[in-house]
Enzyme design. Sequence first.
Site, PDB file in Angstrom:
ATOM      1  N   LEU A  50       0.867  -1.176   0.000  1.00  0.00           N
ATOM      2  CA  LEU A  50       0.000   0.000   0.000  1.00  0.00           C
ATOM      3  C   LEU A  50       0.903   1.225   0.000  1.00  0.00           C
ATOM      4  CD1 LEU A  50      -2.727  -0.850   2.708  1.00  0.00           C
ATOM      5  CD2 LEU A  50      -2.982  -0.956   0.221  1.00  0.00           C
ATOM      6  N   ASP A  51       0.495   2.262  -0.712  1.00  0.00           N
ATOM      7  CA  ASP A  51       1.262   3.501  -0.690  1.00  0.00           C
ATOM      8  C   ASP A  51       1.328   4.052   0.730  1.00  0.00           C
ATOM      9  OD1 ASP A  51       1.497   3.378  -3.459  1.00  0.00           O
ATOM     10  OD2 ASP A  51      -0.330   4.549  -3.777  1.00  0.00           O
ATOM     11  N   LYS A  52       2.358   4.819   0.997  1.00  0.00           N
ATOM     12  CA  LYS A  52       2.524   5.429   2.319  1.00  0.00           C
ATOM     13  C   LYS A  52       1.302   6.243   2.710  1.00  0.00           C
ATOM     14  CE  LYS A  52       5.705   8.415   4.936  1.00  0.00           C
ATOM     15  NZ  LYS A  52       6.987   9.169   4.880  1.00  0.00           N
ATOM     16  N   ARG A  74      -5.229   5.724  -8.249  1.00  0.00           N
ATOM     17  CA  ARG A  74      -4.893   7.145  -8.279  1.00  0.00           C
ATOM     18  C   ARG A  74      -4.759   7.646  -9.715  1.00  0.00           C
ATOM     19  NH1 ARG A  74       0.210   7.289  -4.285  1.00  0.00           N
ATOM     20  NH2 ARG A  74       0.058   9.547  -4.648  1.00  0.00           N
TER      21      ARG A  74
END
Length: 231
Positions: free
Chosen positions: A66-68, A170
Site C-alpha cells: 500500500l502507498d505510504k 490514483r
Amino acid sequence: MPANITVLYEDSDLLVLDKPVGVSVGDLKSGDIQDSVLEWLGTRTEVKPGTGVTDFVLRLGILHRLDKETSGVMLVAKNRATFDYISELFRTRQVKKTYEVLVHGWVKDTDFEIRAPVGRDRRVGVKFAVGERGRESVTRFKLIQKLKIAGQDYSYLESMPETGRTHQIRVHLAALGRPIVGDIKYLGKNLLNAHKTPFTRMMLHAKTIEFTDNHGLVRKFASPLTLAAEF
C-alpha cells in the site's frame, strides 16, 4: 518505529494488519525501512523467514503493498507455503480488494469501469500515467454518495481494482478528471491550490480483502476505519 499498526487477525500462517496513513511498507533491498511496516515486522520473533534473496525473505512475508499515504488492510504470510499460495492468487487475480475513496467533483455514473493501461510516466519518473506502453489495468467503481462540503463537490466511491498496478486507482481517477482528495502527486499544483479542502490526508483507504485459502475456506478481512468518519 511505527507503533500504531493494528493486528486485525493472526494465526500460524497469516498476519492481517491495518496500516495507518503515513507509514510506508519499506524496502529491504534499498535499506529504506525506518518507520515502516518492515521495521515493525522485524521486531516480531514469529515473523523470521530466514536468509536468502527470495521474495518471501526480502519482504518478510508481505504479500502486497500500500502507498505510504494509503491506509488499510494488508496481508503478511508467516511461512513460505502461505506466501507462495497467496502470491499465486494475486498473480491470477483471485484476491478481491475494495477501497474507499473521496474524489474532487461529482461523477456521472453510479457504476462504472476504467480500463486503461498504466505505466511509468516517461516525463516524471516517480509518477505513473495512462499510456499505450503501460500494462493492462482495470478498476471498477461504485458511487456511494455525492457530497458538498465547504462549498466544494465531492464523490465518495467504492473502488474494486481487478489488476494491481502501482498507483492504479490514483492514476485512473486522475485520468478521469476526478483526482483523489489530498493526492498531491496526481492532483497537480494548480488544482491543489484551487481545491482547498478540510482534509489533511490522501482520501484512499483499503477497506476489505477477500480470498479462498488453501483449505477451501473463504477469508474476508475488513478495516474498522471508514473514510466517512472524516466528513
